[in-house]
Design an enzyme around this catalytic site. Sequence first.
Site, PDB file in Angstrom:
ATOM      1  N   CYS A   1      12.796  -1.433 -58.156  1.00 37.22           N
ATOM      2  CA  CYS A   1      13.965  -1.066 -58.950  1.00 37.22           C
ATOM      3  C   CYS A   1      14.739  -2.335 -59.309  1.00 37.22           C
ATOM      4  O   CYS A   1      15.062  -3.150 -58.441  1.00 37.22           O
ATOM      5  CB  CYS A   1      14.852  -0.110 -58.156  1.00 37.22           C
ATOM      6  SG  CYS A   1      16.397   0.311 -58.993  1.00 37.22           S
TER       7      CYS A   1
ATOM      8  N   CYS B   1      18.421  -2.292 -57.423  1.00 34.59           N
ATOM      9  CA  CYS B   1      18.651  -2.525 -55.992  1.00 34.59           C
ATOM     10  C   CYS B   1      17.483  -3.177 -55.271  1.00 34.59           C
ATOM     11  O   CYS B   1      17.591  -3.501 -54.093  1.00 34.59           O
ATOM     12  CB  CYS B   1      19.015  -1.215 -55.296  1.00 34.59           C
ATOM     13  SG  CYS B   1      17.641  -0.047 -55.179  1.00 34.59           S
TER      14      CYS B   1
ATOM     15  N   CYS C   1      15.467   6.052 -58.710  1.00 39.30           N
ATOM     16  CA  CYS C   1      15.339   5.296 -57.468  1.00 39.30           C
ATOM     17  C   CYS C   1      16.051   6.062 -56.358  1.00 39.30           C
ATOM     18  O   CYS C   1      17.193   6.491 -56.519  1.00 39.30           O
ATOM     19  CB  CYS C   1      15.966   3.914 -57.657  1.00 39.30           C
ATOM     20  SG  CYS C   1      16.126   2.966 -56.138  1.00 39.30           S
TER      21      CYS C   1
ATOM     22  N   CYS D   1      19.440   3.701 -55.091  1.00 40.13           N
ATOM     23  CA  CYS D   1      20.644   3.516 -55.916  1.00 40.13           C
ATOM     24  C   CYS D   1      20.836   4.601 -56.965  1.00 40.13           C
ATOM     25  O   CYS D   1      21.860   4.620 -57.642  1.00 40.13           O
ATOM     26  CB  CYS D   1      20.645   2.139 -56.568  1.00 40.13           C
ATOM     27  SG  CYS D   1      19.444   1.932 -57.913  1.00 40.13           S
TER      28      CYS D   1
ATOM     29  N   CYS E   1       6.083   7.492 -66.245  1.00 36.58           N
ATOM     30  CA  CYS E   1       6.314   6.683 -67.430  1.00 36.58           C
ATOM     31  C   CYS E   1       7.665   5.982 -67.247  1.00 36.58           C
ATOM     32  O   CYS E   1       8.711   6.611 -67.316  1.00 36.58           O
ATOM     33  CB  CYS E   1       6.319   7.600 -68.652  1.00 36.58           C
ATOM     34  SG  CYS E   1       6.329   6.745 -70.215  1.00 36.58           S
TER      35      CYS E   1
END
Length: 135
Positions: free
Chosen positions: A51, A54, A99, A102, A122
């Site tokens: 991510c 984070c 995510c 976060c 995707c």
Amino acid sequence: MAETVDKLSLSDDEWKKKLTPEQFDVLREEGTERPFTSPLNNEKHSGTFACAGCGLPLFPSKFKYDSGTGWPSFYDTLPGHVVTKTDYKIIVPRTEYHCARCGGHQGHVFEDGPQPTGLRYCNNGVALKFIPDKT
């Protein structure tokens, strides 16, 4: 078995200081980048896609494949590192994923991917960072 992930919560002002405007649009406002614009779409090295908000690892590179859609695509995630919800933005329901740490919007998951899962995560490339394996 899914890993338990500690949550990270920041204010919009804190996120705006941490992210580029494009990252903020996708990760915090559930925007979508234009297809074929992310350099990660062509990333083929061994490593981990994490991510961009984070740093939580989301996909090992071995799960990546070329879906032809113009966005980095993966057939599976690291267990417990993404959470899903139903999205009705285009009226037709879709499964959106974020995510787990976060809450940053990553993309949508579809049931037209390769085996062994048959899924296509995707992902917006701007929502990811690539961490190459150490050699």
